[in-house]
Structures are given as structure tokens and as C-alpha cells.
Design a protein around this motif. Structure first.
Motif, PDB file in Angstrom:
ATOM      1  N   SER A 163       1.042  -1.003   0.438  1.00 24.56           N
ATOM      2  CA  SER A 163      -0.034   0.230   0.357  1.00 24.56           C
ATOM      3  C   SER A 163       1.164   1.476  -0.055  1.00 24.56           C
ATOM      4  CB  SER A 163      -0.816  -0.263   1.475  1.00 24.56           C
ATOM      5  OG  SER A 163      -1.523  -1.178   1.398  1.00 24.56           O
ATOM      6  N   LEU A 164       1.876   0.890   0.966  1.00 27.97           N
ATOM      7  CA  LEU A 164       2.812   2.446   0.936  1.00 27.97           C
ATOM      8  C   LEU A 164       3.078   2.439  -1.110  1.00 27.97           C
ATOM      9  CD1 LEU A 164       5.109   1.772   3.476  1.00 27.97           C
ATOM     10  CD2 LEU A 164       3.649   3.272   3.664  1.00 27.97           C
ATOM     11  N   ASP A 165       4.101   1.825  -1.412  1.00 23.95           N
ATOM     12  CA  ASP A 165       4.138   1.516  -2.886  1.00 23.95           C
ATOM     13  C   ASP A 165       3.465   2.428  -3.431  1.00 23.95           C
ATOM     14  OD1 ASP A 165       6.493   1.701  -3.211  1.00 23.95           O
ATOM     15  OD2 ASP A 165       6.762   0.292  -3.467  1.00 23.95           O
ATOM     16  N   GLY A 166       1.962   2.251  -3.466  1.00 25.57           N
ATOM     17  CA  GLY A 166       0.455   2.306  -3.783  1.00 25.57           C
ATOM     18  C   GLY A 166       0.271   4.088  -3.645  1.00 25.57           C
ATOM     19  N   HIS A 167       0.297   4.099  -2.245  1.00 23.45           N
ATOM     20  CA  HIS A 167       0.012   6.306  -2.039  1.00 23.45           C
ATOM     21  C   HIS A 167       0.989   6.714  -2.707  1.00 23.45           C
ATOM     22  CE1 HIS A 167      -2.548   4.830   0.573  1.00 23.45           C
ATOM     23  NE2 HIS A 167      -1.651   4.019   1.453  1.00 23.45           N
ATOM     24  N   ARG A 168       1.862   6.130  -2.980  1.00 23.23           N
ATOM     25  CA  ARG A 168       3.349   6.501  -3.541  1.00 23.23           C
ATOM     26  C   ARG A 168       3.040   6.766  -4.536  1.00 23.23           C
ATOM     27  NH1 ARG A 168       7.488   3.003  -1.062  1.00 23.23           N
ATOM     28  NH2 ARG A 168       7.629   4.868   0.665  1.00 23.23           N
ATOM     29  N   ARG A 169       2.128   6.161  -5.431  1.00 22.08           N
ATOM     30  CA  ARG A 169       1.997   6.499  -7.192  1.00 22.08           C
ATOM     31  C   ARG A 169       1.113   6.603  -7.595  1.00 22.08           C
ATOM     32  NH1 ARG A 169       4.047   0.324  -8.857  1.00 22.08           N
ATOM     33  NH2 ARG A 169       5.730   0.105  -7.650  1.00 22.08           N
ATOM     34  N   ALA A 170      -0.134   6.786  -6.092  1.00 23.49           N
ATOM     35  CA  ALA A 170      -1.482   7.543  -6.910  1.00 23.49           C
ATOM     36  C   ALA A 170      -1.212   8.924  -7.496  1.00 23.49           C
ATOM     37  CB  ALA A 170      -2.226   7.572  -5.370  1.00 23.49           C
ATOM     38  N   ALA A 171      -0.894   9.238  -6.827  1.00 20.11           N
ATOM     39  CA  ALA A 171      -1.007  11.009  -8.136  1.00 20.11           C
ATOM     40  C   ALA A 171      -0.323  11.253  -9.186  1.00 20.11           C
ATOM     41  CB  ALA A 171       0.185  11.844  -7.296  1.00 20.11           C
ATOM     42  N   THR A 172       0.815   9.984  -9.980  1.00 19.69           N
ATOM     43  CA  THR A 172       0.840  10.050 -11.029  1.00 19.69           C
ATOM     44  C   THR A 172      -0.337   9.336 -12.585  1.00 19.69           C
ATOM     45  OG1 THR A 172       1.540   7.389 -10.784  1.00 19.69           O
ATOM     46  CG2 THR A 172       3.415   9.529 -10.505  1.00 19.69           C
ATOM     47  N   SER A 173      -1.254   8.952 -11.402  1.00 20.95           N
ATOM     48  CA  SER A 173      -2.831   8.285 -12.747  1.00 20.95           C
ATOM     49  C   SER A 173      -3.620   9.629 -12.560  1.00 20.95           C
ATOM     50  CB  SER A 173      -3.394   7.363 -11.164  1.00 20.95           C
ATOM     51  OG  SER A 173      -5.185   7.800 -12.333  1.00 20.95           O
ATOM     52  N   PRO A 174      -3.853   9.815 -14.081  1.00 27.39           N
ATOM     53  CA  PRO A 174      -4.998  10.572 -14.390  1.00 27.39           C
ATOM     54  C   PRO A 174      -6.195  10.352 -13.646  1.00 27.39           C
ATOM     55  CG  PRO A 174      -4.530   8.812 -16.839  1.00 27.39           C
ATOM     56  CD  PRO A 174      -3.189   8.713 -15.496  1.00 27.39           C
ATOM     57  N   HIS A 175      -6.214   9.063 -12.827  1.00 27.40           N
ATOM     58  CA  HIS A 175      -7.476   9.402 -12.404  1.00 27.40           C
ATOM     59  C   HIS A 175      -7.920   9.393 -10.707  1.00 27.40           C
ATOM     60  CE1 HIS A 175      -9.388   7.652 -15.899  1.00 27.40           C
ATOM     61  NE2 HIS A 175      -8.842   6.513 -16.321  1.00 27.40           N
ATOM     62  N   PHE A 176      -6.508  10.451 -10.628  1.00 21.77           N
ATOM     63  CA  PHE A 176      -6.236  10.867  -9.397  1.00 21.77           C
ATOM     64  C   PHE A 176      -7.299  12.107  -9.007  1.00 21.77           C
ATOM     65  CE2 PHE A 176      -4.173  12.959  -5.697  1.00 21.77           C
ATOM     66  CZ  PHE A 176      -4.034  11.526  -4.420  1.00 21.77           C
ATOM     67  N   GLU A 177      -6.975  12.895  -9.773  1.00 25.06           N
ATOM     68  CA  GLU A 177      -7.441  14.106  -9.489  1.00 25.06           C
ATOM     69  C   GLU A 177      -9.550  14.000  -9.462  1.00 25.06           C
ATOM     70  OE1 GLU A 177      -6.087  17.016  -7.987  1.00 25.06           O
ATOM     71  OE2 GLU A 177      -4.703  16.226  -7.376  1.00 25.06           O
ATOM     72  N   ARG A 178     -10.082  13.656 -10.782  1.00 21.25           N
ATOM     73  CA  ARG A 178     -10.881  13.433 -10.995  1.00 21.25           C
ATOM     74  C   ARG A 178     -11.917  12.316 -10.294  1.00 21.25           C
ATOM     75  NH1 ARG A 178     -13.665   9.409 -11.800  1.00 21.25           N
ATOM     76  NH2 ARG A 178     -11.495   8.074 -11.833  1.00 21.25           N
ATOM     77  N   ARG A 179     -10.720  11.550  -9.679  1.00 22.00           N
ATOM     78  CA  ARG A 179     -11.565  10.814  -7.939  1.00 22.00           C
ATOM     79  C   ARG A 179     -11.832  11.715  -7.252  1.00 22.00           C
ATOM     80  NH1 ARG A 179      -8.846   8.756  -3.421  1.00 22.00           N
ATOM     81  NH2 ARG A 179     -10.038   6.705  -2.085  1.00 22.00           N
ATOM     82  N   LEU A 180     -10.659  12.499  -6.359  1.00 23.31           N
ATOM     83  CA  LEU A 180     -10.883  13.652  -5.623  1.00 23.31           C
ATOM     84  C   LEU A 180     -12.031  14.316  -5.770  1.00 23.31           C
ATOM     85  CD1 LEU A 180      -7.357  14.101  -4.720  1.00 23.31           C
ATOM     86  CD2 LEU A 180      -8.295  12.517  -3.720  1.00 23.31           C
ATOM     87  N   GLU A 181     -11.989  14.924  -6.748  1.00 24.99           N
ATOM     88  CA  GLU A 181     -13.993  16.069  -6.588  1.00 24.99           C
ATOM     89  C   GLU A 181     -15.087  15.189  -7.246  1.00 24.99           C
ATOM     90  OE1 GLU A 181     -13.443  16.490 -11.778  1.00 24.99           O
ATOM     91  OE2 GLU A 181     -11.521  17.839 -10.711  1.00 24.99           O
ATOM     92  N   GLU A 182     -14.931  13.302  -7.541  1.00 25.32           N
ATOM     93  CA  GLU A 182     -15.930  12.698  -6.918  1.00 25.32           C
ATOM     94  C   GLU A 182     -16.464  12.230  -5.282  1.00 25.32           C
ATOM     95  OE1 GLU A 182     -18.371  10.870  -9.379  1.00 25.32           O
ATOM     96  OE2 GLU A 182     -17.097  10.900 -10.790  1.00 25.32           O
ATOM     97  N   LEU A 183     -15.133  12.917  -3.997  1.00 27.10           N
ATOM     98  CA  LEU A 183     -15.102  12.282  -2.934  1.00 27.10           C
ATOM     99  C   LEU A 183     -16.138  12.885  -1.927  1.00 27.10           C
ATOM    100  CD1 LEU A 183     -11.734  10.462  -2.018  1.00 27.10           C
ATOM    101  CD2 LEU A 183     -13.872  10.129  -1.789  1.00 27.10           C
ATOM    102  N   PRO A 184     -16.202  14.464  -2.411  1.00 21.32           N
ATOM    103  CA  PRO A 184     -17.365  15.166  -1.341  1.00 21.32           C
ATOM    104  C   PRO A 184     -19.271  14.138  -1.507  1.00 21.32           C
ATOM    105  CG  PRO A 184     -15.701  16.610  -2.651  1.00 21.32           C
ATOM    106  CD  PRO A 184     -15.539  14.961  -2.891  1.00 21.32           C
ATOM    107  N   ARG A 185     -19.628  14.268  -2.908  1.00 24.26           N
ATOM    108  CA  ARG A 185     -19.841  13.556  -2.553  1.00 24.26           C
ATOM    109  C   ARG A 185     -20.600  11.996  -1.871  1.00 24.26           C
ATOM    110  NH1 ARG A 185     -21.955   9.733  -6.357  1.00 24.26           N
ATOM    111  NH2 ARG A 185     -20.216   9.617  -7.223  1.00 24.26           N
ATOM    112  N   ARG A 186     -19.073  11.165  -2.034  1.00 20.69           N
ATOM    113  CA  ARG A 186     -19.624   9.833  -1.757  1.00 20.69           C
ATOM    114  C   ARG A 186     -19.214   9.951  -0.287  1.00 20.69           C
ATOM    115  NH1 ARG A 186     -14.964   7.324  -6.053  1.00 20.69           N
ATOM    116  NH2 ARG A 186     -15.889   7.855  -8.185  1.00 20.69           N
ATOM    117  N   LEU A 187     -18.482  10.607   0.092  1.00 19.08           N
ATOM    118  CA  LEU A 187     -18.025  10.609   1.724  1.00 19.08           C
ATOM    119  C   LEU A 187     -19.871  10.951   2.011  1.00 19.08           C
ATOM    120  CD1 LEU A 187     -15.215  12.997   2.215  1.00 19.08           C
ATOM    121  CD2 LEU A 187     -15.341  10.516   2.880  1.00 19.08           C
TER     122      LEU A 187
END
Ligand code: DP6
Length: 331
Positions: free
Chosen positions: A194-218
Motif C-alpha cells: 500500500s505504501l508504494d500505492g500511495h506513493r504512485r497514486a498522484a501519477t494517475s490521470p484518474h487521481f484528481e478526478r476521483r478526488l472531485e467525486e469524493l465529497p459526494r461519496r463521503l
């Protein structure tokens, strides 16, 4: 000066994936989880006044103790050092631990292990520490999900807008009897931590889009928990799990946690829902599928998943009440 503790794993409904400061496990977004009941780590800690090297042991199923493997011992030793500093203790520790998971499945989560170690150290030192402080201490292990495992029931971590804040309860276990039928499709160690996953997460083009979805999901997940509404929780739970893996698969370099068994279980679950059963899937950083369901659907789901190709075992767990002391010491 000795304490033994059982601490549970948890399954995230909204995932911790990506850190602002990985060394301190400060997450990019709040996460929400359900604390489990049967999947627990068991840890005994003895605190000794004399300074010296800590002793870190692994107990097998029969209770036989042996030195812990190097990688685990290193992380545990680092956390003991942190706890010594945070709690103002100059002595040394003897630690023994094991996972009491219902099978030898690849579910070994550092969340239960570090929650158990943290709570056992605090109790061995006889300190009176709030749950909030325990959550922060557990998080300092580097395992963010451990910050949630010190609480029972339904847990959010951290408070929105304050990434340094501890986990807090959304509802206790008695509020909503949800079950977790875990389809084991992989038993080995995962290839990418998971540590490596966290490290790489922001390199995904989907990372920011997921964050935009999160307020609604939360909001949806908080409301579903408050209103005990599985039909509301389910689709958001699956959407969030798929998104985590979408981010992982599109990170650079990519991370593929799923295996063919994962897809077989997801397809079977869609069939089971068409038959009227109420179960929804989520996957952490691995191939195994957690089916969150109501008590009335649990048996049928467990039986059907067990028959599938690629499913080597099925574990039936449920929402749990959090860490507890135990009389049965490992030494
Ligand atoms: C996918 O850094 O807490 O499970 O220390 O391996 O338990 P471990 O991982 P951690 O990240 C957790 C990642 C996750 C999602 C979650 O539990 O929120």
C-alpha cells in the motif's frame, strides 16, 4: 507491566489512497471504514524499566515463539521507538504477536497489527490515553488504516479539512449489523505494498478526478450509515472500490491487484443481486473481495461464492466493537 490485546482489521468503504505526507501517514482525503470482528491481531507487550534492545517475536498457531521476520521486525521496532518518544518511556519492550484470522489467507493487514501493538504498549505502560490519542499514535506507525482500527463500529479518519486529526466514530457496532463475506482469491503476499500505492497514486490521470467525486461519496456513505441504508451504501461502495483500482492500474508504473478470481466474484455478485440478495463488493489493495451484506443475505452469498472457480476460501466476518484486552498472554 505486561498487557495482551486483540485488535481488529477494518474494511474501507471510502479508501485512503494517496498521502500528503507519507512518512506521517497524512492522507489526501478522509476515509470511512467498518471495523471487523473475527479478523484480529493478538499482541502481548511487556515493558521493562531497563533500557536495551527490544525483542520482537512472532507466535505461531500453537503459541510457539520465534524471532519475527526482518521486514516486519524493522517496522515494529521503528514504531516502538516512536511510542517510547511519544509516551516518554526510557525502557525496553518484549513483544509477541500473531494474526488470529480465520484462515491463512492473504489478508494480513498492518492495520490490526499496528493497532494491537499501539494499544498493548499503552496498556503495558499503564497509561490512561484517549481513543483520539490512540488513533494518532497508531497512525504514526505509517499504517494510516491502523488509525481507524483503534475504534469499533463505523469510523471516519481524519476529520475533513484537518489531515492531522484522529479517527472518530460515525456509529457504533450495535447501530447496524452489517456482515462482510470475504472471498479469498489470493493467499500470497501482494506484490506492491500500500505504501508504494500511495506513493504512485498522484501519477494517475484518474487521481484528481476521483478526488472531485469524493465529497459526494463521503456524504452518501455517512448518510447510508446513519440511516442504515444498504441500497444507498452499496453502489457507492462498489464505485469507490473500482475507482481505487482504476487509479492503481493507471499509475506509473501501473499496479494490478486484481486477478481473474476477482472478476469472477464481481460477476457472480451482480447475478446474486438480480436474484434479490443484498451484497456489494469492495476490494482493498489486493485481489480478495469483501462483500458487504445484510444478515439475511450472508449465508446464501457465502455458499454461492465458495462454489466459484478461483475462490479458495470464504471468511464470514461482521462489524465489530474494536480492540479489547485479553487474559491469554502470548508469553
Ligand atoms: C487500500 O497505508 O493503511 O487498504 O498499512 O498496508 O494497511 P496498510 O495500508 P495503509 O493504506 C490502506 C490502503 C487501503 C485503503 C484503506 O484501508 O483505507
Amino acid at each position: 507491566m505486561k498487557a495482551s490485546v486483540l485488535a481488529p482489521a477494518n474494511i474501507a468503504f471510502i479508501k485512503y489512497w494517496g498521502a500528503r505526507d507519507l512518512a506521517r501517514a497524512l492522507p489526501v482525503n478522509p476515509s470511512i471504514s467498518m471495523t471487523l470482528s473475527s479478523c484480529v491481531s493478538e499482541t502481548t507487550v511487556e515493558a521493562r524499566e531497563q533500557p536495551g534492545a527490544d525483542e520482537i517475536l512472532l507466535a505461531d498457531a500453537a503459541g510457539l515463539l520465534s524471532p519475527a521476520p526482518e521486514s516486519f521486525a524493522r517496522r515494529a521496532a521503528a514504531h516502538l521507538e516512536t511510542l517510547r518518544r511519544e509516551l516518554g518511556f526510557a525502557g525496553s519492550f518484549r513483544v509477541a504477536t500473531r494474526n488470529r484470522f480465520p484462515s491463512s489467507a492473504g489478508l494480513a493487514s498492518s492495520a490490526s497489527g499496528f493497532a494491537a501493538l499501539t494499544v498493548a504498549v499503552v496498556r503495558a505502560l499503564g497509561r490512561d490515553v484517549s481513543t483520539s490519542r490512540l488513533s494518532t499514535l497508531a497512525r504514526l506507525s505509517g499504517s494510516g488504516s491502523a488509525a481507524r482500527s483503534v475504534l469499533g463500529g463505523y469510523v471516519e479518519w481524519p476529520r475533513e479539512g484537518d489531515d492531522d486529526a484522529p479517527a472518530f466514530p460515525l456509529a457504533d457496532a450495535a447501530h447496524w449489523d452489517l456482515r462482510d463475506v470475504i472471498a479469498i482469491v489470493e493467499t500470497g503476499e501482494k506484490e506492491v505494498s500500500s505504501l508504494d500505492g500511495h506513493r504512485r497514486a498522484a501519477t494517475s490521470p484518474h487521481f484528481e478526478r476521483r478526488l472531485e467525486e469524493l465529497p459526494r461519496r463521503l456524504d452518501t456513505v455517512r448518510r447510508a450509515i446513519r440511516e442504515r441504508d444498504l441500497a444507498l451504501l452499496g453502489p457507492t461502495l462498489e464505485e469507490e472500490a473500482v475507482d481505487l483500482h482504476l487509479v492503481a492500474m493507471s499509475s506509473r508504473p501501473p499496479i494490478f491487484y486484481w486477478n481473474p478470481g476477482t472478476l469472477t466474484v464481481l460477476a457472480a455478485l451482480r447475478d446474486l443481486r438480480r436474484e434479490g440478495l443484498s451484497g456489494w463488493a469492495t476490494m482493498d489493495a489486493g485481489a480478495n473481495v469483501h462483500v458487504i451484506c445484510d444478515p439475511a443475505s450472508e449465508s446464501a452469498i457465502a455458499v454461492r461464492l465458495r462454489e466459484l472457480d478461483g475462490v479458495v476460501d470464504v471468511i464470514r466476518d461482521r462489524v465489530g466493537t474494536g480492540p479489547a484486552s485479553t487474559e491469554s498472554a502470548l508469553f
